[in-house]
Scaffold this motif. Sequence first.
Motif, mmCIF file in Angstrom:
data_model
loop_
_atom_site.group_PDB
_atom_site.id
_atom_site.type_symbol
_atom_site.label_atom_id
_atom_site.label_comp_id
_atom_site.label_asym_id
_atom_site.label_seq_id
_atom_site.Cartn_x
_atom_site.Cartn_y
_atom_site.Cartn_z
ATOM 1 N N GLN A 1 43.771 38.423 39.875
ATOM 2 C CA GLN A 1 42.937 39.891 40.107
ATOM 3 C C GLN A 1 41.489 38.914 39.941
ATOM 4 O O GLN A 1 40.444 39.808 40.836
ATOM 5 C CB GLN A 1 43.245 39.754 38.577
ATOM 6 C CG GLN A 1 41.682 41.629 38.074
ATOM 7 C CD GLN A 1 41.724 42.160 37.098
ATOM 8 O OE1 GLN A 1 42.801 41.392 36.035
ATOM 9 N NE2 GLN A 1 41.153 43.369 36.176
ATOM 10 N N LEU A 2 40.731 38.062 39.843
ATOM 11 C CA LEU A 2 39.756 37.870 40.349
ATOM 12 C C LEU A 2 39.609 36.968 41.549
ATOM 13 O O LEU A 2 38.713 36.911 42.441
ATOM 14 C CB LEU A 2 39.061 36.614 39.107
ATOM 15 C CG LEU A 2 38.862 37.072 37.810
ATOM 16 C CD1 LEU A 2 38.263 35.355 37.084
ATOM 17 C CD2 LEU A 2 37.577 37.747 37.775
ATOM 18 N N TYR B 1 49.686 35.847 31.943
ATOM 19 C CA TYR B 1 48.743 36.357 31.385
ATOM 20 C C TYR B 1 47.226 35.712 33.021
ATOM 21 O O TYR B 1 46.886 36.114 33.531
ATOM 22 C CB TYR B 1 47.783 36.892 29.880
ATOM 23 C CG TYR B 1 46.359 36.790 29.503
ATOM 24 C CD1 TYR B 1 46.130 38.609 29.994
ATOM 25 C CD2 TYR B 1 45.638 35.876 29.918
ATOM 26 C CE1 TYR B 1 44.413 38.858 30.101
ATOM 27 C CE2 TYR B 1 44.097 36.973 29.716
ATOM 28 C CZ TYR B 1 43.676 38.217 29.628
ATOM 29 O OH TYR B 1 42.400 38.804 30.037
ATOM 30 N N HIS B 2 46.712 34.537 32.425
ATOM 31 C CA HIS B 2 46.098 33.995 33.029
ATOM 32 C C HIS B 2 46.278 33.339 34.277
ATOM 33 O O HIS B 2 45.314 33.510 35.114
ATOM 34 C CB HIS B 2 45.440 32.587 32.531
ATOM 35 C CG HIS B 2 45.041 32.647 30.971
ATOM 36 N ND1 HIS B 2 43.628 33.009 30.972
ATOM 37 C CD2 HIS B 2 45.212 32.460 29.646
ATOM 38 C CE1 HIS B 2 44.124 32.775 29.248
ATOM 39 N NE2 HIS B 2 43.841 32.801 29.364
ATOM 40 N N HIS C 1 41.423 29.972 34.790
ATOM 41 C CA HIS C 1 42.375 30.230 34.820
ATOM 42 C C HIS C 1 43.026 29.609 35.259
ATOM 43 O O HIS C 1 44.303 29.978 34.098
ATOM 44 C CB HIS C 1 42.258 32.092 35.290
ATOM 45 C CG HIS C 1 41.259 33.017 34.249
ATOM 46 N ND1 HIS C 1 41.609 33.178 33.254
ATOM 47 C CD2 HIS C 1 40.205 32.938 34.280
ATOM 48 C CE1 HIS C 1 40.743 33.936 32.728
ATOM 49 N NE2 HIS C 1 39.329 33.891 33.056
ATOM 50 N N SER D 1 38.498 31.437 38.782
ATOM 51 C CA SER D 1 39.713 31.788 38.994
ATOM 52 C C SER D 1 40.146 30.514 38.866
ATOM 53 O O SER D 1 41.905 30.747 38.355
ATOM 54 C CB SER D 1 40.553 32.814 40.646
ATOM 55 O OG SER D 1 39.611 31.205 41.282
ATOM 56 N N GLU E 1 34.208 34.299 35.580
ATOM 57 C CA GLU E 1 34.575 34.469 37.374
ATOM 58 C C GLU E 1 35.872 33.589 37.453
ATOM 59 O O GLU E 1 35.491 33.852 38.959
ATOM 60 C CB GLU E 1 33.674 35.336 38.267
ATOM 61 C CG GLU E 1 32.359 36.364 37.336
ATOM 62 C CD GLU E 1 33.473 37.488 36.795
ATOM 63 O OE1 GLU E 1 33.860 37.906 37.623
ATOM 64 O OE2 GLU E 1 33.859 38.041 36.544
ATOM 65 N N GLN F 1 47.606 35.694 36.688
ATOM 66 C CA GLN F 1 47.703 37.274 37.351
ATOM 67 C C GLN F 1 45.610 37.573 37.197
ATOM 68 O O GLN F 1 45.365 37.900 37.434
ATOM 69 C CB GLN F 1 47.971 38.270 35.754
ATOM 70 C CG GLN F 1 49.489 38.361 36.114
ATOM 71 C CD GLN F 1 50.615 38.910 34.890
ATOM 72 O OE1 GLN F 1 49.697 39.448 34.243
ATOM 73 N NE2 GLN F 1 51.864 39.572 35.190
ATOM 74 N N GLN F 2 44.844 36.810 35.180
ATOM 75 C CA GLN F 2 43.890 36.946 36.002
ATOM 76 C C GLN F 2 43.302 36.349 36.827
ATOM 77 O O GLN F 2 42.317 36.813 37.641
ATOM 78 C CB GLN F 2 42.911 36.438 34.513
ATOM 79 C CG GLN F 2 42.789 37.504 33.128
ATOM 80 C CD GLN F 2 42.481 38.711 33.635
ATOM 81 O OE1 GLN F 2 42.739 39.557 33.213
ATOM 82 N NE2 GLN F 2 41.272 38.595 33.300
#
Length: 513
Positions: free
Chosen positions: A271-272, A264-265, A246, A243, A241, A267-268
């Motif tokens: 998203q978090l 990708y990371h 990432h 952020s 969890e 964006q992760q």
Amino acid sequence: MITNLEHNEVLVGLLFLVFPFLPASNLFFNVGFVVAERVLYMPSMGYCILFVHGLNKLCTWLNRCGAITLIMSTLLLLLLFSCKTVKQNEIWLSRESLFRSGVETLPHNAKVHYNYANFLKDQGRNGEAIYHYKTALKLYPHHASALNNLGTLTKDKTEAKEYYQRALQLNPQHNRALFNLGNLLKSQGKKEEAIIFLRDSIKFGPEFADAYSSLASLLAEQESFREAEEVYQTGIKNCPESSDLHNNYGVFLVDTGAPESAMYHYQQAIQLSPRHHVAMVNLGRLYRSLRENKEAEKWYKRALDITQTVEILSPLGALYYNTGRYEEALQIYREAAALQPSAKEIQLALAQVLAMMGQTEEAEKMTNHIVSEEAGCLECYRLLSAIYSKQEHYPKALEAIDKALQLKPKDPKVISELFFTKGNQLREQNFLDKAFESYQVAVQLNPDQAQAWMNMGGIEHIKGDYVSARGYYEKALQLVPNSKLLKENLAKLDRLEKRLQEVSRKRSDTVAL
């Protein structure tokens, strides 16, 4: 005679008064507090039941006059308690007032000083926080967390190190003290020791995401990229969890040449944490490096919707400047300058935009102001040279470049660029030999300087040394094989050489006749 109803009132009142308070009484186990207001709510109900019961009994025993006096006294007491309640409620208006009240009420309690210090630290009031941490330690010298937090606020690194070490003596598994000591050693260049402490921080706090980031970045600095990647991946596995983890892994992946994975990371991370503007800016930079300017602009603007900072405005302004959107770049840099009027980098970028838009007088004024405050501003002299060149003040442009060279920059490519610019200024003044010498220095420092090779060819072309000119043109063409101008210049040489050959042949024929 006590009736069943009266007996029940007394029993209920006593039950509410005693039993809810027992868990917080420290009689059966230590809870660390006794008179916290939150544990007095239900006992207060019992107190009220007993008070009303007692008041009712007194009223039945007294005559009418006495009962009225008692009721009036009770009302006065209720009024006083109401005033006290209103006053007490002020304590709960904010976290600061609550913590400060604890310090005022229990000045000899280490815990309330520690809690208030934590609040002050979060607010950036470091001087006050240090005072309360030290007070907490005077009252309770074995408070490891107070020692650790005091170390984070202490500017003297030697003193900070002592605090961390004392905290670890009290609690060898204090993962945050291990983390802070590791980072301190890292800042002092003691990287091997730092790695040991950061590994221990992870060992005793496997869900402490910051420790993974710090250790991985240190390993990356030492070019232990595989090990750094393993640390990041372990961190993401244990702290899915986080952020920030990432985002930091994304930065690492960009630096190690894996932009798709980095995307990708980032964006992760978003998203978090949908307000993670740092990840948005990093994603914008990544799209910018991939020349996907629309996507880059989108992410910069999303970050600006969350917060207006120079760190976001600057890359957006650079995007607009580098894509020829000067009006928008000007607006963005003006906003950045308003946020940080003393930031010389922003002022310089703003001056560059103004110069590009033809507002050279304002750009010159701004740049000279920066130079007056920072005489060693290399980029300022380069910009001044460009401004004077636009104004066709070539001697002043040449003087500005000479001042930049006097600063003796260390990067050979920067020096090469300066000599190339100097050559241009000399060529504009028709000092072709000196210009040629400057271009020669430029290509010696940076053989990939195609324009310098081309200009050297141009000078030889003008002077009539077509063989040398061809050599320089062909060297430049190897670096930029699609250059139309170079191909045109070589074609001109071909025509000139053919013409010369024809003239030479005609002369030979004439002599033969």
